[in-house]
Motif scaffolding. Structure first.
Motif, PDB file in Angstrom:
ATOM      1  N   PHE A 136       0.847  -1.189   0.000  1.00  0.00           N
ATOM      2  CA  PHE A 136       0.000   0.000   0.000  1.00  0.00           C
ATOM      3  C   PHE A 136       0.883   1.239   0.000  1.00  0.00           C
ATOM      4  N   ALA A 137       0.323   2.347  -0.447  1.00  0.00           N
ATOM      5  CA  ALA A 137       1.044   3.617  -0.457  1.00  0.00           C
ATOM      6  C   ALA A 137       0.452   4.525   0.603  1.00  0.00           C
ATOM      7  N   LYS A 138       1.335   5.279   1.257  1.00  0.00           N
ATOM      8  CA  LYS A 138       0.894   6.283   2.216  1.00  0.00           C
ATOM      9  C   LYS A 138       1.856   7.461   2.116  1.00  0.00           C
ATOM     10  N   GLY A 139       1.312   8.606   1.773  1.00  0.00           N
ATOM     11  CA  GLY A 139       2.165   9.760   1.549  1.00  0.00           C
ATOM     12  C   GLY A 139       3.168   9.449   0.452  1.00  0.00           C
ATOM     13  N   SER A 140       4.420   9.769   0.684  1.00  0.00           N
ATOM     14  CA  SER A 140       5.451   9.495  -0.322  1.00  0.00           C
ATOM     15  C   SER A 140       6.146   8.153  -0.090  1.00  0.00           C
ATOM     16  N   TYR A 141       5.492   7.263   0.640  1.00  0.00           N
ATOM     17  CA  TYR A 141       6.071   5.955   0.943  1.00  0.00           C
ATOM     18  C   TYR A 141       5.240   4.839   0.339  1.00  0.00           C
ATOM     19  N   LEU A 142       5.930   3.769  -0.014  1.00  0.00           N
ATOM     20  CA  LEU A 142       5.292   2.531  -0.404  1.00  0.00           C
ATOM     21  C   LEU A 142       5.663   1.516   0.670  1.00  0.00           C
ATOM     22  N   ALA A 143       4.661   0.885   1.265  1.00  0.00           N
ATOM     23  CA  ALA A 143       4.898  -0.057   2.357  1.00  0.00           C
ATOM     24  C   ALA A 143       4.394  -1.432   1.957  1.00  0.00           C
ATOM     25  N   GLY A 144       4.958  -2.450   2.590  1.00  0.00           N
ATOM     26  CA  GLY A 144       4.522  -3.800   2.286  1.00  0.00           C
ATOM     27  C   GLY A 144       4.765  -4.754   3.429  1.00  0.00           C
ATOM     28  N   ILE A 145       3.980  -5.825   3.399  1.00  0.00           N
ATOM     29  CA  ILE A 145       4.088  -6.886   4.395  1.00  0.00           C
ATOM     30  C   ILE A 145       4.148  -8.195   3.626  1.00  0.00           C
ATOM     31  N   ALA A 146       5.188  -8.964   3.867  1.00  0.00           N
ATOM     32  CA  ALA A 146       5.378 -10.231   3.167  1.00  0.00           C
ATOM     33  C   ALA A 146       5.377 -11.384   4.158  1.00  0.00           C
ATOM     34  N   GLY A 147       4.707 -12.464   3.785  1.00  0.00           N
ATOM     35  CA  GLY A 147       4.753 -13.678   4.590  1.00  0.00           C
ATOM     36  C   GLY A 147       3.554 -13.900   5.488  1.00  0.00           C
ATOM     37  N   ALA A 197       1.177   1.371   9.368  1.00  0.00           N
ATOM     38  CA  ALA A 197       0.687   2.537   8.635  1.00  0.00           C
ATOM     39  C   ALA A 197       0.637   3.777   9.524  1.00  0.00           C
ATOM     40  N   ALA A 198       0.335   3.591  10.792  1.00  0.00           N
ATOM     41  CA  ALA A 198       0.269   4.718  11.724  1.00  0.00           C
ATOM     42  C   ALA A 198       1.632   5.380  11.923  1.00  0.00           C
ATOM     43  N   ARG A 199       2.710   4.657  11.667  1.00  0.00           N
ATOM     44  CA  ARG A 199       4.066   5.176  11.863  1.00  0.00           C
ATOM     45  C   ARG A 199       4.617   5.865  10.605  1.00  0.00           C
ATOM     46  N   ILE A 200       3.890   5.768   9.499  1.00  0.00           N
ATOM     47  CA  ILE A 200       4.348   6.340   8.230  1.00  0.00           C
ATOM     48  C   ILE A 200       3.704   7.718   8.066  1.00  0.00           C
ATOM     49  N   PRO A 201       4.516   8.758   7.820  1.00  0.00           N
ATOM     50  CA  PRO A 201       3.935  10.097   7.671  1.00  0.00           C
ATOM     51  C   PRO A 201       3.130  10.234   6.382  1.00  0.00           C
ATOM     52  N   ASN A 202       2.176  11.161   6.418  1.00  0.00           N
ATOM     53  CA  ASN A 202       1.357  11.415   5.219  1.00  0.00           C
ATOM     54  C   ASN A 202       2.131  12.174   4.217  1.00  0.00           C
TER      55      ASN A 202
END
Length: 156
Positions: A126-137, A151-156
Motif C-alpha cells: 500500500f502507499a501512504k504519503g510518499s512511501y510505499l509499504a509492504g508486508i510479506a509472509g 501505517a500509523a508510523r508512516i507520515p502522510n
C-alpha cells in the motif's frame, strides 16, 4: 546539385517501408531516492532486525531498494518493508506498477493497496504519503491487522 542529392537521400530514408519493431520491455522502477535507514517507521514488538537494502526488496524485480524489517512471532516469520518515493504522486503511480506485476491482485479498499501471492510468498502493498509499504509472509487478514500499526508510523 549536392543539395538536391542530400534532399533526395533524406527523402528516400524517411519514406522507406522498413517496419519499426516495438520491443516489449519490462516496466522500469521509478527514479527513487537512495535508501536510508528509517528504523522508527517499523513497530518494535517482535522485530528481529532492520536493514537497508539497495537492491530490489524480497528478490522481486519490480520492488526498489528500501528498508526491510524481519519479524518473528512464535513459529511465524514475516517481513515489513518501506520504500521512500520522491512524492506522494510517484508512490501512488508506483503502487499501480506493482499491481500490474502481481498475478491476480486483490484490492484492499481500507488501505488502497493490493494483496497477492508472489514468488516471495503472500505480499500486501500500500502507499501512504510518499512511501510505499509492504508486508510479506502473512495471510491477507494477518497482513491487514499488522498493517494498522505500521501505517500509523508512516507520515502522510
Amino acid at each position: 546539385m549536392t543539395g538536391k542529392l542530400l534532399f533526395l537521400s533524406i527523402l528516400l530514408v524517411s519514406c522507406s517501408s522498413v517496419p519499426k519493431t516495438t520491443a516489449e520491455k519490462a516496466p522500469t522502477l521509478p527514479d527513487l531516492p537512495r535508501a536510508i535507514a528509517e528504523d522508527v517507521r517499523f513497530p518494535s514488538a517482535k522485530r528481529i532486525s532492520v536493514t537497508v537494502v539497495e537492491k530490489p526488496l524480497l528478490g522481486l524485480s519490480y520492488l526498489g531498494g528500501g528498508n526491510l524489517a524481519a519479524y518473528e512471532d512464535g513459529k511465524k516469520q514475516y517481513k515489513l518493508f518501506l520504500i521512500r518515493c520522491r512524492t506522494a504522486q510517484q508512490a501512488g503511480s508506483y503502487i499501480f506498477d506493482i499491481k500490474n506485476q502481481m498475478q491476480d491482485p486483490k484490492f484492499v479498499a481500507s488501505y488502497g493497496g493490493y494483496f497477492a501471492n508472489t514468488a516471495a510468498g503472500p505480499l500486501f502493498v500500500f502507499a501512504k504519503g510518499s512511501y510505499l509499504a509492504g508486508i510479506a509472509g502473512l495471510s491477507e487478514e494477518e497482513a491487514i491487522e499488522t498493517g494498522k500499526e505500521f501505517a500509523a508510523r508512516i507520515p502522510n
